[in-house]
Design a protein around this motif. Structure first.
Motif, mmCIF file in Angstrom:
data_model
loop_
_atom_site.group_PDB
_atom_site.id
_atom_site.type_symbol
_atom_site.label_atom_id
_atom_site.label_comp_id
_atom_site.label_asym_id
_atom_site.label_seq_id
_atom_site.Cartn_x
_atom_site.Cartn_y
_atom_site.Cartn_z
ATOM 1 N N LEU A 1 47.200 52.813 11.716
ATOM 2 C CA LEU A 1 48.262 51.996 12.294
ATOM 3 C C LEU A 1 49.483 52.845 12.639
ATOM 4 O O LEU A 1 50.199 52.564 13.609
ATOM 5 C CB LEU A 1 48.662 50.885 11.322
ATOM 6 C CG LEU A 1 47.610 49.791 11.080
ATOM 7 C CD1 LEU A 1 48.098 48.813 10.023
ATOM 8 C CD2 LEU A 1 47.280 49.049 12.369
ATOM 9 N N ALA A 2 49.718 53.895 11.852
ATOM 10 C CA ALA A 2 50.861 54.775 12.112
ATOM 11 C C ALA A 2 50.638 55.674 13.319
ATOM 12 O O ALA A 2 51.578 55.987 14.049
ATOM 13 C CB ALA A 2 51.153 55.633 10.879
ATOM 14 N N ARG A 3 49.384 56.089 13.542
ATOM 15 C CA ARG A 3 49.109 57.090 14.577
ATOM 16 C C ARG A 3 48.194 56.601 15.703
ATOM 17 O O ARG A 3 47.888 57.373 16.620
ATOM 18 C CB ARG A 3 48.494 58.331 13.933
ATOM 19 C CG ARG A 3 49.354 58.967 12.840
ATOM 20 C CD ARG A 3 50.733 59.409 13.360
ATOM 21 N NE ARG A 3 50.621 60.415 14.369
ATOM 22 C CZ ARG A 3 50.590 61.730 14.146
ATOM 23 N NH1 ARG A 3 50.668 62.172 12.887
ATOM 24 N NH2 ARG A 3 50.496 62.594 15.132
ATOM 25 N N GLY A 4 47.736 55.360 15.648
ATOM 26 C CA GLY A 4 46.933 54.809 16.739
ATOM 27 C C GLY A 4 45.631 55.546 16.982
ATOM 28 O O GLY A 4 45.201 55.716 18.134
ATOM 29 N N ILE A 5 44.960 55.967 15.930
ATOM 30 C CA ILE A 5 43.778 56.823 16.057
ATOM 31 C C ILE A 5 42.638 56.121 16.782
ATOM 32 O O ILE A 5 42.023 56.679 17.697
ATOM 33 C CB ILE A 5 43.332 57.306 14.662
ATOM 34 C CG1 ILE A 5 44.453 58.111 14.002
ATOM 35 C CG2 ILE A 5 42.063 58.152 14.750
ATOM 36 C CD1 ILE A 5 44.243 58.352 12.523
ATOM 37 N N VAL A 6 42.332 54.896 16.366
ATOM 38 C CA VAL A 6 41.203 54.179 16.977
ATOM 39 C C VAL A 6 41.483 53.877 18.442
ATOM 40 O O VAL A 6 40.636 54.108 19.316
ATOM 41 C CB VAL A 6 40.899 52.894 16.195
ATOM 42 C CG1 VAL A 6 39.913 52.023 16.956
ATOM 43 C CG2 VAL A 6 40.336 53.230 14.816
ATOM 44 N N ASP A 7 42.683 53.380 18.738
ATOM 45 C CA ASP A 7 43.003 53.052 20.135
ATOM 46 C C ASP A 7 43.001 54.299 21.009
ATOM 47 O O ASP A 7 42.558 54.257 22.170
ATOM 48 C CB ASP A 7 44.365 52.364 20.209
ATOM 49 C CG ASP A 7 44.317 50.939 19.684
ATOM 50 O OD1 ASP A 7 43.206 50.388 19.544
ATOM 51 O OD2 ASP A 7 45.395 50.370 19.402
ATOM 52 N N ALA A 8 43.483 55.420 20.467
ATOM 53 C CA ALA A 8 43.485 56.661 21.247
ATOM 54 C C ALA A 8 42.065 57.131 21.526
ATOM 55 O O ALA A 8 41.761 57.636 22.624
ATOM 56 C CB ALA A 8 44.269 57.744 20.505
ATOM 57 N N ASP A 9 41.185 56.975 20.562
ATOM 58 C CA ASP A 9 39.793 57.358 20.759
ATOM 59 C C ASP A 9 39.123 56.481 21.814
ATOM 60 O O ASP A 9 38.397 56.974 22.693
ATOM 61 C CB ASP A 9 39.028 57.263 19.434
ATOM 62 C CG ASP A 9 37.545 57.526 19.606
ATOM 63 O OD1 ASP A 9 37.185 58.694 19.857
ATOM 64 O OD2 ASP A 9 36.750 56.571 19.513
ATOM 65 N N LEU A 10 39.375 55.170 21.738
ATOM 66 C CA LEU A 10 38.790 54.270 22.731
ATOM 67 C C LEU A 10 39.313 54.582 24.131
ATOM 68 O O LEU A 10 38.556 54.575 25.112
ATOM 69 C CB LEU A 10 39.100 52.812 22.356
ATOM 70 C CG LEU A 10 38.405 52.289 21.101
ATOM 71 C CD1 LEU A 10 38.931 50.900 20.736
ATOM 72 C CD2 LEU A 10 36.891 52.243 21.298
ATOM 73 N N ALA A 11 40.617 54.880 24.237
ATOM 74 C CA ALA A 11 41.181 55.247 25.541
ATOM 75 C C ALA A 11 40.534 56.527 26.064
ATOM 76 O O ALA A 11 40.248 56.649 27.262
ATOM 77 C CB ALA A 11 42.693 55.426 25.406
ATOM 78 N N PHE A 12 40.302 57.482 25.187
ATOM 79 C CA PHE A 12 39.661 58.737 25.587
ATOM 80 C C PHE A 12 38.266 58.475 26.131
ATOM 81 O O PHE A 12 37.852 59.044 27.152
ATOM 82 C CB PHE A 12 39.594 59.682 24.378
ATOM 83 C CG PHE A 12 39.681 61.138 24.732
ATOM 84 C CD1 PHE A 12 40.803 61.880 24.413
ATOM 85 C CD2 PHE A 12 38.632 61.774 25.393
ATOM 86 C CE1 PHE A 12 40.886 63.226 24.739
ATOM 87 C CE2 PHE A 12 38.707 63.118 25.719
ATOM 88 C CZ PHE A 12 39.837 63.857 25.394
ATOM 89 N N ARG A 13 37.515 57.620 25.481
ATOM 90 C CA ARG A 13 36.153 57.307 25.931
ATOM 91 C C ARG A 13 36.163 56.667 27.320
ATOM 92 O O ARG A 13 35.220 56.824 28.088
ATOM 93 C CB ARG A 13 35.472 56.359 24.942
ATOM 94 C CG ARG A 13 35.278 56.946 23.557
ATOM 95 C CD ARG A 13 34.576 55.968 22.652
ATOM 96 N NE ARG A 13 34.646 56.382 21.255
ATOM 97 C CZ ARG A 13 33.771 56.018 20.339
ATOM 98 N NH1 ARG A 13 32.761 55.233 20.666
ATOM 99 N NH2 ARG A 13 33.903 56.423 19.091
ATOM 100 N N GLN A 14 37.242 55.937 27.600
ATOM 101 C CA GLN A 14 37.357 55.250 28.883
ATOM 102 C C GLN A 14 38.054 56.098 29.947
ATOM 103 O O GLN A 14 38.270 55.639 31.071
ATOM 104 C CB GLN A 14 38.124 53.940 28.691
ATOM 105 C CG GLN A 14 37.435 52.956 27.744
ATOM 106 C CD GLN A 14 38.367 51.857 27.256
ATOM 107 O OE1 GLN A 14 39.515 51.762 27.683
ATOM 108 N NE2 GLN A 14 37.869 51.024 26.350
ATOM 109 N N GLY A 15 38.403 57.352 29.599
ATOM 110 C CA GLY A 15 39.102 58.221 30.539
ATOM 111 C C GLY A 15 40.537 57.827 30.773
ATOM 112 O O GLY A 15 41.135 58.181 31.786
ATOM 113 N N LYS A 16 41.142 57.112 29.815
ATOM 114 C CA LYS A 16 42.514 56.635 29.966
ATOM 115 C C LYS A 16 43.441 57.237 28.910
ATOM 116 O O LYS A 16 44.498 56.693 28.613
ATOM 117 C CB LYS A 16 42.558 55.109 29.863
ATOM 118 C CG LYS A 16 41.714 54.393 30.916
ATOM 119 C CD LYS A 16 41.756 52.884 30.700
ATOM 120 C CE LYS A 16 40.891 52.160 31.733
ATOM 121 N NZ LYS A 16 40.877 50.681 31.499
ATOM 122 N N GLU A 17 43.049 58.381 28.354
ATOM 123 C CA GLU A 17 43.821 58.963 27.268
ATOM 124 C C GLU A 17 45.196 59.426 27.727
ATOM 125 O O GLU A 17 45.393 59.788 28.898
ATOM 126 C CB GLU A 17 43.053 60.137 26.635
ATOM 127 C CG GLU A 17 42.995 61.395 27.494
ATOM 128 C CD GLU A 17 41.860 61.383 28.498
ATOM 129 O OE1 GLU A 17 41.616 62.439 29.119
ATOM 130 O OE2 GLU A 17 41.214 60.334 28.675
#
Length: 343
Positions: free
Chosen positions: A123-139
């Motif tokens: 929750l502090a660093r947004g790890i899961v959301d950042a990973d999902l964005a990376f998979r979608q090419g939206k990092e």
């Protein structure tokens, strides 16, 4: 000691199994020391009268009616391996007869605390959301991906409940140099101070913390005690991590506080499990979800068997159980957690 003279233990650990809670070696030891009668929780009361009269131990948390307990003349201890103390036996009579009721729930403290720490870091660093964005090419690279990030190190932390899980969590947080406050109305302030945390009221924990961990059991006094008013008191953007039971919160109010952007949240437990596929929390941004898996590690289950064997040995030698946590006369009837039906 011949098999015929060995103490008798009734095994009805459902939803656990002996193979789940004992290693192969420990189970062999259990079988070598005791005559074991395996049955279902409902089948305990239907066992032959002479078998009930001989039983020294029950491994499990089966319903025990007063008339069945009356027939258990040799009973010394009920080993609850589900972890929740369930209102399905006459505890007052058990206490009057000096029969111990103990739980192995402490085995879950460390694994649940570790997942809680992971949730807070996410929750502090947004790890899961950042990973999902990376998979979608939206990092988002570098600082662009840290616009809402914060540090857990040095943060203000609040813990609601300070039992085995709260203590395990506090040990992990000590490495992050957090300023930690705790609220637990069942403990004197000196216990909290001895563990390096500041005793505080619930309002103070909620209003002054960047991260709030809820590890309190559900009791007759606190069911749903964290509601809309509680969440409104929290700092904007604070993280709420629910690790014990969903029954302590108004879950709709929690979701609304996340939905309106006041807080972010994570939970390993939910009002109904498994959760309906169309439940709104499944698609709620700012809410991290885990399917009640925080404590369900094989290593934790296997520790249960070790605790049971150690305490049986103590009781066999006329000593009190020390490894498992004993139910207390003053509080056992207040517990309201739902029993688990899945390991």
């Amino acid at each position: 000691m011949s098999h015929a003279t060995q103490p008798l233990a009734i095994s009805a650990p459902e939803p656990r199994t002996l193979h789940l809670i004992f290693t192969a070696d420990a189970l062999a030891t259990f079988r070598s020391r005791y005559r074991i009668v395996e049955t279902t929780p409902e089948g305990v009361a239907a066992l032959p009268a002479d078998m009930l009269a001989e039983a020294r131990y029950i491994v499990g948390q089966p319903p025990i009616a007063p008339e069945a307990l009356e027939r258990m003349k040799a009973l010394r201890c009920v080993f609850n391996v589900e972890s929740n103390l369930i209102d399905n036996m006459p505890y007052e009579t058990l206490f009057q007869r000096g029969i111990h009721v103990v739980t192995t729930g402490a085995v879950f403290a460390e694994p649940v605390a570790e997942l809680g720490l992971a949730m807070a870091l996410n929750l502090a660093r947004g790890i899961v959301d950042a990973d999902l964005a990376f998979r979608q090419g939206k990092e988002l690279w570098g600082g662009d991906g840290n616009r809402t990030a914060r540090l857990l190190a040095g943060a203000d932390v609040g813990i609601v409940g300070f039992g085995d899980l709260g203590k395990a969590l506090n040990r992990l947080l000590s490495g992050f140099r957090t300023r930690t406050k705790a609220f637990d109305p069942w403990l004197p302030p000196s216990v909290l101070i001895e563990h390096g945390v500041q005793p505080a009221s619930l309002d103070e924990v909620l209003s002054t913390s960047d991260f709030v961990f809820v590890v309190a059991s559900v009791t007759s006094e606190n069911e749903g005690f964290l509601g809309a008013t509680s969440f409104a008191k929290m700092r904007k953007g604070a993280a709420f991590i629910l690790l014990s039971r969903a029954g302590v919160v108004d879950f709709d109010a929690l979701m609304e506080s996340v939905r309106n952007g006041h807080i972010v949240a994570a939970s390993d437990v939910f009002p109904d499990e498994p959760l309906a596929q169309d439940h709104p929390v499944r698609a709620l941004p700012g809410f991290l979800r885990s399917a009640h898996r925080a404590g369900a590690l094989d290593i934790a289950f296997k520790r249960m068997g070790d605790m049971v064997l150690e305490d049986m040995d103590l009781i066999d030698r006329g000593l009190p159980p020390m490894r498992c946590k004993r139910a207390e006369r003053e509080t056992v009837s207040r517990m309201r957690s739902k029993p688990v039906d899945k390991n």
